[in-house]
Scaffold this active site. Structure first.
Site, mmCIF file in Angstrom:
data_model
loop_
_atom_site.group_PDB
_atom_site.id
_atom_site.type_symbol
_atom_site.label_atom_id
_atom_site.label_comp_id
_atom_site.label_asym_id
_atom_site.label_seq_id
_atom_site.Cartn_x
_atom_site.Cartn_y
_atom_site.Cartn_z
ATOM 1 N N LYS A 179 0.863 -1.170 0.000
ATOM 2 C CA LYS A 179 0.000 0.000 0.000
ATOM 3 C C LYS A 179 0.905 1.228 0.000
ATOM 4 O O LYS A 179 1.671 1.445 0.941
ATOM 5 C CB LYS A 179 -0.919 0.006 1.215
ATOM 6 N N LYS A 205 -2.166 -1.702 -3.653
ATOM 7 C CA LYS A 205 -3.032 -0.523 -3.627
ATOM 8 C C LYS A 205 -2.178 0.742 -3.677
ATOM 9 O O LYS A 205 -1.242 0.855 -2.879
ATOM 10 C CB LYS A 205 -3.869 -0.544 -2.341
#
Length: 328
Positions: A198, A250
């Site tokens: 992320k 992400k």
């Protein structure tokens, strides 16, 4: 015949039927996951201005959205709670009657096993400083103190009936701590979707409106540097060792190279999250008449799947699923 093109790849592009026959990448509704926001204390859904078409749901409208997602054939729904009260340690995140836990119970009661009901396991929605964890005296995020909160959150969410938790704070050791807490409380069947890579991305901006974040500063001290790809493989190794059932990259579209590397190395399913800023850019460009919206929506999802994502979190999940079903 010198110079004549003996090989003509265009033969396999001539008609829709031929193109469909030889398509290398095929999306399916069951691969799509709908992120959904539920806000405490509202009587009607609240539009998110930076994400046209997306709302903060009431508990009642969330139930309806979950049914709609199940009927569209989606694979799952990821729930985010927006509490009425935030504090320094994100108390509502571990309140058994907090908005996220209520939403989990509501959705599980409504759709049962027709959808995989997932929940965000992070503190940023619940803290008054907007960070993903507990702050130390110097204002940095205290990794190990935050892990204790994540363990509590995991158990509370599992007791509410969630099928899968998504620890998203990028704390070192978060997957292992969550797995241990779930197993210790008798929730061995609750799966963990690890936010493995992320990034500290500028594409998260609209999401902060969606969850009412009051973030001060940034998250560069714990989310990954956008310059780094190899680091994601180290995170993958650690998450797998700690018991991750699925792993995720992400954002998705700006990190397709990372997604490909993770997919090539991972023995467990790989997901990607098409985040709020990616969604907002397409919607804004379409609103200005600069792109063919429907075509670009499906093109972006296809690119994410082509790069290696077997599951895709996207705010277009229901719309895209309906489009895919029409094509079958």
């Amino acid at each position: 015949m010198t110079g004549f093109p003996l090989h003509r790849p265009r033969r396999l592009r001539t008609t829709p039927a031929v193109r469909r026959l030889v398509a290398e990448t095929r999306l399916h509704p069951a691969q799509l996951i709908l992120p959904a926001f539920v806000r405490e204390g509202i009587a009607e859904p609240v539009p998110i201005t930076s994400m046209p078409g997306v709302v903060q749901h009431t508990r009642d409208t969330l139930r309806k959205a979950a049914v709609e997602a199940a009927e569209a054939g989606l694979g799952g729904i990821m729930l985010f709670g927006v509490p009425a009260v935030q504090d320094a340690c994100g108390s509502e995140g571990t309140n058994p009657d907090g908005i996220l836990q209520q939403a989990i119970r509501d959705v599980v009661a409504e759709v049962g096993d027709r959808l995989v009901v997932m929940s965000d396991l992070c503190l940023d929605e619940f803290t008054d400083h907007g960070h993903c964890g507990v702050l130390a005296a110097d204002g940095t995020v205290d990794n190990d103190a935050t892990l204790e909160r994540y363990a509590e959150m995991a158990v509370v969410q599992a007791e509410a009936g969630v099928h899968m938790v998504g620890p998203s704070g990028m704390m070192d050791g978060q997957v292992g701590v969550v797995r241990e807490a779930l197993d210790g409380a008798g929730h061995q069947d609750v799966a963990v979707l690890a936010y493995t890579a992320k990034y500290a991305s500028g594409f998260f901006g609209p999401f902060r409106e969606a969850v009412g974040s009051s973030l001060r500063g940034d998250r560069k001290g714990y989310q990954q540097d956008p310059a780094n790809a190899r680091e994601a493989l180290r995170e993958l190794e650690l998450d797998l060792a700690e018991g991750a059932d699925l792993v995720m990259v992400k954002p998705a579209m700006a990190y397709l190279d990372v997604l490909r590397q993770v997919a090539d190395a991972s023995p467990v399913p790989v997901a990607a999250y098409q985040v709020s800023g990616e969604y907002a850019m397409v919607e804004a460009a379409a609103a200005n008449g600069w792109i063919d919206r429907d075509r670009v929506v499906m093109e972006t999802l296809t690119s994410i799947h082509r790069a290696g994502a077997e599951q895709i979190l996207t705010y277009w999940a229901v719309e895209a699923a309906r489009t895919l079903r029409e094509r079958l």
